[in-house]
Write an enzyme that holds these catalytic residues in place. Structure first.
Site, PDB file in Angstrom:
ATOM      1  N   GLU A 164       0.858  -1.181   0.000  1.00 35.04           N
ATOM      2  CA  GLU A 164       0.000   0.000   0.000  1.00 35.04           C
ATOM      3  C   GLU A 164       0.899   1.238   0.000  1.00 35.04           C
ATOM      4  OE1 GLU A 164      -3.665   2.128   2.466  1.00 35.04           O
ATOM      5  OE2 GLU A 164      -2.708   0.336   3.280  1.00 35.04           O
ATOM      6  N   ARG A 191       5.699 -13.332   9.128  1.00 35.49           N
ATOM      7  CA  ARG A 191       6.347 -12.031   8.924  1.00 35.49           C
ATOM      8  C   ARG A 191       7.684 -12.008   9.642  1.00 35.49           C
ATOM      9  NH1 ARG A 191       1.950  -7.406  10.274  1.00 35.49           N
ATOM     10  NH2 ARG A 191       3.576  -6.108   9.366  1.00 35.49           N
ATOM     11  N   LYS A 194       3.688   0.708  10.070  1.00 37.17           N
ATOM     12  CA  LYS A 194       3.766   1.957   9.306  1.00 37.17           C
ATOM     13  C   LYS A 194       3.170   3.117  10.099  1.00 37.17           C
ATOM     14  CE  LYS A 194       3.735   0.482   4.462  1.00 37.17           C
ATOM     15  NZ  LYS A 194       2.932   0.525   3.217  1.00 37.17           N
TER      16      LYS A 194
END
Length: 560
Positions: A40, A265, A275
């Site tokens: 994104e 992850r 983020k």
């Protein structure tokens, strides 16, 4: 152009699944393996994304397949062209390329809307009026099904309201479009999830064309299917979303049926990789920007002197698995140190200088020594450094009153080597009016050129680096440490900002470096002898104002 990459990545459980899928009778028999990396564009990529890039692009490369780059721009709230360009730069820097397969999720908004209309017509979606607060209240729990008073709204009414939502007749939050799946499902993602919400906000590419935006769980499988993705590789938090991914694929007339596979992850201690939290650090001025060398962002690591190869090696050696784990930041440093030890030129730099005068060396005389550039690479040759009566050494390499086992310079102490030059012994020092030592006095052995005594006597003192005061350049040196003093700043109920390390940056403005570094420019990296690995800062350094960032120390704290 992308940098040359490592050999094909090691076999892992994802590849085992792919091998089954492309084998005789498999779901994708005879097809080209096709993956995608879908960030994104609402921030800069970080070291966690590097693992995903490695998995997505590396898997495609291993199977001689394709990997798309797709911007997941379905939420205009924080998305920006700045981030789009930065993401492209970071991926190329790591050594990967997407060819002509660069897409935006927003490219498919018209198709997504058409698929949503089809779901309504099939009785598989409806317009709901629950507010976010009411939605939570009607969500139910493990033993109680969710409820929705709008679930039985007619197809005609939902079609009308959905069209009016698209036309901009309603404010944010007034309506949502929800899938009609199973309000009693044990997987809460399947309890009539929201597919569309109203958001009157300018989109970085679509402008004001749209005021309704698809949710990720609806948009992503459609994007994968439209692009012909065979294997949608994503992080483990999407495992519970996979039934919804498959539901969308099964109930929309998409042209292909991708397979989603999840992997763990990357977690690293002494950092945060949200983020939202990284943006907070930037916006509140806790760091100098997204590319602050203390940040885990790829642009920050690049500015600190990390190399693409070190990050790829780090990703490869951590492996790909289903088990979540936290990796030591020291291992990332180890991978960088391993790379730079092989490639970085050795130079001499004095970070906290004190003047050294060789009292029996002729005033005004100068000579040149040839010193090796890299002992690991003889083919890199040598360079010339000048030597004269006045030098700079590290302040810590002299003590007026030595401590036990101190083997550097002190009055009456042992002979020490000046790296590549001569043997010297200390005869005294000079102090200013306040009693501060401002100059160290030594004598040299003229018969020890190159650092070895002519008579073969044993040298008991240390080897000391130095720079010639007559030719040395001024430099600013920035010493970086972990941004957080807590190994788990995200853990428990901590406020991560309370875990910031007040000593994460030390700026030395009076350093002295070899004259040969005059034209040094980013991304050049060097080993400052006895100090560590340093790179030229890619933002603040310029001719006449050299700035070096410490990438990593010489000492390796990682234990295998």
């Amino acid at each position: 152009m992308p940098e040359e990459r490592n050999p094909t990545m090691t076999q892992n459980f994802i590849h085992d699944f792919i091998d089954e899928d492309i084998a005789q009778g498999g779901q994708f028999q005879g097809m080209t393996v096709h993956t995608r990396f879908p960030p994104e564009p609402n921030g800069y990529l970080h070291i966690g994304h590097a693992k995903a890039i490695f998995v997505d692009f590396g898997t495609a490369e291993k199977y001689h397949g394709l990997c798309n780059l797709r911007m997941d721009d379905t939420n205009p709230t924080k998305e920006d062209v700045e981030y789009v360009e930065a993401i492209q730069e970071d991926i190329h820097w790591l050594g990967y390329d997407w060819g002509d397969r660069f897409y935006f999720a927003s490219d498919y908004f018209d198709q997504m809307y058409a698929y949503a209309v089809e779901l309504i017509k099939k009785g598989l979606a409806y317009v709901c009026e629950l507010t976010p607060e009411e939605f939570k209240a009607h969500r139910g729990d493990v033993g109680t099904p969710a409820t929705s008073p709008w679930r039985d709204r007619s197809v005609e009414e939902s079609l009308d309201l959905f069209a009016r939502m698209k036309a901009g007749e309603f404010p944010n939050g007034r309506y949502t479009l929800r899938a009609k799946i199973d309000l009693a499902s044990g997987n809460f993602n399947m309890r009539d999830p929201v597919l569309y919400r109203i958001n009157h906000m300018h989109h970085h590419r679509q402008g004001n064309k749209w005021c309704i935006y698809p949710m990720y769980d609806f948009a992503h499988p459609i994007e994968d299917a439209l692009e012909g993705i065979t294997h949608s590789l994503c992080s483990l938090e999407f495992e519970d979303h996979r039934p919804l991914y498959d539901w969308v694929i099964a109930n929309c007339p998409v042209p292909s049926k991708p397979r989603q596979i999840e992997f763990a992850r990357l977690g690293i201690n002494y950092t945060v990789m949200s983020k939202r939290k990284l943006r907070q650090l930037v916006e509140e001025g806790k760091v100098s920007g997204w590319d602050d060398p203390r940040m885990p962002t790829l642009c920050g690591l690049r500015r600190r002197g990390y190399t693409p190869r070190s990050i790829r090696n780090f990703s490869e050696r951590n492996g790909v698995s289903k088990a979540a784990s936290t990796v030591e930041f020291a291992f990332l440093e180890h991978c960088l140190r391993e790379d730079l030890n092989e490639t970085a030129q050795r130079v001499m730099a004095v970070l906290r200088p004190i003047r050294l005068t060789v009292t029996n060396y002729p005033e005004g005389h100068s000579e040149t020594f040839q010193v090796e550039n890299n002992p690991s690479r003889p083919e890199d040759g040598t360079r010339a450094v000048t030597f004269s009566r006045h030098l700079y050494i590290e302040a810590e390499d002299f003590l007026e009153t030595p401590v036990p086992k101190y083997k550097r310079l002190y009055p009456g102490g042992p002979e020490c080597r000046l790296k590549g030059a001569y043997l010297v012994h200390c005869t005294g020092c000079v102090k200013d009016e306040a009693g501060n030592i401002v100059e160290v006095l030594c004598e040299y052995d003229p018969d020890s050129r190159g650092g070895d005594p002519a008579d073969g006597r044993k040298v008991k003192g240390a080897t000391i680096h130095w720079v010639d005061a007559a030719t040395a350049l001024d430099a600013e040196v920035r010493l970086y440490d972990n941004l957080f003093s807590d190994a788990d700043p995200d853990g428990g109920d901590k406020n991560f900002l309370d875990c910031l390390n007040p000593g994460s940056l030390e700026v030395l403005s009076g350093a002295k470096v070899e004259a040969g570094l005059k034209d040094a420019a980013a991304p050049a990296s060097f080993q400052f002898l006895r100090q560590g690995y340093f790179c030229v800062d890619n933002k603040d350094s310029r001719p006449g104002h050299l700035v070096f960032n410490r990438s990593v120390s010489l000492k390796d704290s990682f234990k295998f």
